[in-house]
Enzyme design. Structure first.
Site, PDB file in Angstrom:
ATOM      1  N   ILE A 124      -0.313  15.940  52.561  1.00 21.12           N
ATOM      2  CA  ILE A 124      -0.752  15.332  53.814  1.00 21.12           C
ATOM      3  C   ILE A 124      -1.916  16.132  54.411  1.00 21.12           C
ATOM      4  O   ILE A 124      -2.747  15.598  55.139  1.00 21.12           O
ATOM      5  CB  ILE A 124       0.457  15.203  54.795  1.00 21.12           C
TER       6      ILE A 124
ATOM      7  N   SER B 246       1.533  -6.398  -1.538  1.00 21.40           N
ATOM      8  CA  SER B 246       1.263  -7.764  -1.982  1.00 21.40           C
ATOM      9  C   SER B 246       0.478  -7.680  -3.290  1.00 21.40           C
ATOM     10  O   SER B 246      -0.450  -6.881  -3.409  1.00 21.40           O
ATOM     11  CB  SER B 246       0.437  -8.484  -0.907  1.00 21.40           C
TER      12      SER B 246
ATOM     13  N   SER C 139       8.491  -5.916   2.443  1.00 24.25           N
ATOM     14  CA  SER C 139       9.336  -5.018   3.251  1.00 24.25           C
ATOM     15  C   SER C 139       8.739  -3.628   3.407  1.00 24.25           C
ATOM     16  O   SER C 139       9.240  -2.663   2.843  1.00 24.25           O
ATOM     17  CB  SER C 139      10.768  -4.953   2.690  1.00 24.25           C
TER      18      SER C 139
HETATM   19  P1  ADP Z   1       3.838  -9.807  -5.326  1.00 20.10           P
HETATM   20  O1  ADP Z   1       5.037 -10.680  -5.473  1.00 20.10           O
HETATM   21  O2  ADP Z   1       4.175  -8.355  -5.366  1.00 20.10           O
HETATM   22  O3  ADP Z   1       2.953 -10.164  -4.191  1.00 20.10           O
HETATM   23  P2  ADP Z   1       2.899 -11.209  -7.625  1.00 20.10           P
HETATM   24  O4  ADP Z   1       3.980 -11.027  -8.629  1.00 20.10           O
HETATM   25  O5  ADP Z   1       2.807 -12.481  -6.871  1.00 20.10           O
HETATM   26  O6  ADP Z   1       2.949  -9.970  -6.636  1.00 20.10           O
HETATM   27  O7  ADP Z   1       1.494 -10.952  -8.288  1.00 20.10           O
HETATM   28  C1  ADP Z   1       1.246  -9.931  -9.221  1.00 20.10           C
HETATM   29  C2  ADP Z   1       0.065 -10.300 -10.093  1.00 20.10           C
HETATM   30  O8  ADP Z   1      -0.225  -9.216 -10.935  1.00 20.10           O
HETATM   31  C3  ADP Z   1       0.376 -11.511 -10.961  1.00 20.10           C
HETATM   32  O9  ADP Z   1      -0.777 -12.299 -11.025  1.00 20.10           O
HETATM   33  C4  ADP Z   1       0.687 -10.862 -12.305  1.00 20.10           C
HETATM   34  O10 ADP Z   1       0.367 -11.726 -13.384  1.00 20.10           O
HETATM   35  C5  ADP Z   1      -0.235  -9.646 -12.290  1.00 20.10           C
HETATM   36  N1  ADP Z   1       0.231  -8.507 -13.105  1.00 20.10           N
HETATM   37  C6  ADP Z   1      -0.521  -7.809 -13.975  1.00 20.10           C
HETATM   38  N2  ADP Z   1       0.185  -6.825 -14.556  1.00 20.10           N
HETATM   39  C7  ADP Z   1       1.423  -6.896 -14.046  1.00 20.10           C
HETATM   40  C8  ADP Z   1       2.607  -6.134 -14.257  1.00 20.10           C
HETATM   41  N3  ADP Z   1       2.655  -5.126 -15.114  1.00 20.10           N
HETATM   42  N4  ADP Z   1       3.688  -6.473 -13.546  1.00 20.10           N
HETATM   43  C9  ADP Z   1       3.655  -7.490 -12.670  1.00 20.10           C
HETATM   44  N5  ADP Z   1       2.573  -8.238 -12.435  1.00 20.10           N
HETATM   45  C10 ADP Z   1       1.445  -7.963 -13.118  1.00 20.10           C
END
Ligand code: ADP
Length: 530
Positions: A56, A358, A430
């Site tokens: 104050i 992804s 996740s």
């Molecule tokens: P997520 O579900 O993790 O987003 P996806 O399975 O949709 O991934 O995509 C993975 C991409 O990577 C596919 O196009 C797949 O054909 C390709 N790929 C190349 N090598 C591999 C591997 N060793 N294992 C899994 N996917 C593979």
């Protein structure tokens, strides 16, 4: 300390106080934190306020400044139902009106601060409260002695009085009241004693011995006012530790009903509580706890919320009332149960939780594994992020709150499917450890198998199966994991799979082998994996 720290101390330390001193800087008047702390004080049940209009001297002891501040505060505090508000103009630095009346404020006729504090009449403590004795420890120094140690939180107890164990309802009576200085015939609020009971009962730490005629609530769901302290916002669905006077349980906020705007006291919709915000929540605990409504008992009606990882106190809560649902809705113990269902399928249920960026390959590998298991006659179901987002979770976006809720729902669905006896494959980015832990805790021991699909970010971006990285890197997708939102890699997954240089089919076979040997080759029904 900073204001956050101050709020935290206030809430965790002041729940038994009767009077609060609200300090105001005369040059600044009523600020956001003045409102916040006043609101919290009223929430805590503090009935008397001293409005110390400080510094104050720095406004030249002007009566008008003081009176404007007091009028502002009175207008604001009308809704807070304090029993008394006593304004005093002071200068803490020079001592004006702190210990004795100041000559610099001849226009102020009231008592100085200390004088007031020494003479103020607070409400008489309510003697009629029912007996509450939260058990802190069971004392068993030898086979002949068994006592329950703790501090009487309210009420009185005498030798011979009947008591009830809050959580089980077992009835017994007090055989002796033991203290360091010998036995007592009777003891009351605040006294630390050890109670010896006439019968053997089941009351460990976290339970309460109470008056039979006025028992506390025992429930695993209740509504509470929550005050949040942490820089990380409180999110419905996330798992925290909830601590009462003696109990400690896993808890989640199932619904944030609204938050309270501390300027207007208006309820506002909210998805999360930010630091210093107050909200009304429904809370669900993993096991029932014993409690009273905060308005009836400040000690047995309050709790703190602790972060599972850092162990820091991140919030505090005042319980409003139990949700009756907890009393009435029991999980039906059905005749046809999980083991009957899985035995018919000749398999053990499991939740295979694929996590990764992804494009890391979760869906591709999970699909392969699903095909392999199906060919072996196993009953499976693949829960895929994109598919679930089209239906069950189509109301959710990609903010942190929504991701938490997304995973919570998926985990609950996976749990039901495992309960149906299925092997569930879950393919979701996740990204947060906390949510994966929550999913794990929902399942039975050994049922949750976390599979980290580990692919470097630049490889995912190169694969870019859905063209998402291109968009995200161009800034066209907000909150994209790995680009504009973080991914917390698992620290201890059951399986860690590096995809680069391997075929998806080989990786799926490797998981299948792991499953097989976990379950002892034969997938014997009714036998739990170790
Ligand atoms: P997520 O579900 O993790 O987003 P996806 O399975 O949709 O991934 O995509 C993975 C991409 O990577 C596919 O196009 C797949 O054909 C390709 N790929 C190349 N090598 C591999 C591997 N060793 N294992 C899994 N996917 C593979």
């Amino acid at each position: 300390p900073g204001h956050e720290e101050y709020t935290r101390n206030m809430v965790t330390g002041a729940s038994t106080a009767d009077l609060a001193i609200i300090l105001i800087d005369s040059r600044q008047g009523i600020l956001q934190q003045t409102r916040r702390h006043s609101y919290i004080a009223s929430l805590l049940g503090i009935r008397h306020v001293v409005l110390a209009v400080n510094k104050i001297d720095l406004v030249d002891f002007q009566q008008q400044v003081y009176e404007e501040i007091v009028a502002d505060y009175m207008a604001f505090a009308k809704e807070l139902s304090f029993a008394s508000i006593r304004p005093i103009p002071i200068s803490a630095r020079d001592g004006d009106n702190v210990i004795s009346a100041s000559a610099n404020t001849p226009w102020y006729r009231g008592a100085a601060l200390l004088e007031y504090l020494e003479t103020v009449e607070l409400d008489p403590t309510d003697q009629a409260k029912p007996f509450r004795f939260p058990v802190q420890m069971v004392m068993r120094p030898n086979a002949d002695f068994r006592g329950y140690a703790g501090q009487i939180s309210c009420g009185r107890i005498s030798v011979g009085d009947p008591v009830v164990v809050a959580k089980t309802g077992q009835r017994t009576s007090v055989k002796a009241i033991v203290t360091y200085d010998g036995e007592l015939a009777t003891a009351g609020e605040g006294e630390a004693v050890t109670l010896v009971l006439s019968d053997e009962v089941d009351a460990s730490r976290g339970n309460m011995l109470v008056a039979p005629g006025a028992r506390p609530f025992v429930a695993d769901q209740f509504q509470a006012h929550v005050i949040w302290f942490d820089a990380n916002p409180m999110m419905p669905g996330r798992s925290y530790i909830l601590r009462t006077e003696t109990d400690s349980v896993s808890a989640t906020v199932t619904t944030l009903k609204h938050q309270v705007n501390i300027n207007s006291f208006i309820r506002e919709a909210a998805k999360s509580l930010q630091m210093n915000e107050v909200g009304v929540c429904n809370i669900s605990t993993q096991a029932p706890i014993a409690f009273d409504a905060y308005k009836d008992n400040r000690t047995t009606g309050n709790f703190i919320i602790v972060d599972r990882v850092t162990n820091a106190t991140v919030g505090a809560g005042l319980i409003d009332f139990p949700l009756r649902r907890a009393d009435n809705v029991h999980w039906h113990a059905l005749e046809v149960n999980k083991s009957a269902r899985s035995a018919m399928k000749n398999q053990l249920p499991a939740v295979l939780w694929f996590t990764g960026l992804s494009g890391s390959g979760k869906s591709t590998i999970a699909n392969e594994l699903d095909r392999i298991l199906h060919a072996q006659g196993k009953h499976t179901y693949l829960l895929d992020g994109d598919n679930v987002r089209h239906g069950l979770n189509r109301d959710l976006g990609f903010t942190e709150e929504d991701r938490v809720e997304n995973i919570r729902r998926v985990a609950e669905v996976a749990k039901l499917m495992a309960d149906a006896g299925l092997i569930v494959l879950v393919s979701f980015i996740s990204p947060f450890r906390d949510e994966r832990r929550m999913a794990r805790e929902l399942m039975e021991e050994g049922e949750f198998i976390e599979i980290f699909v580990d692919t470097p970010l630049d490889e995912c971006a190169r694969r870019d199966p859905k063209g998402l990285y291109e968009k995200a890197l161009a800034g066209k997708i907000a909150n994209f994991t790995g680009v504009s939102s973080c991914y917390e890699a698992p620290e201890n997954p059951e399986l860690h799979i590096r995809t680069v240089g391997h075929q998806p089919t080989d990786l799926a076979l490797a998981i299948e082998e792991f499953l097989d040997c976990r379950i002892g080759g034969q997938m014997t029904p009714l036998q739990r994996p170790t």
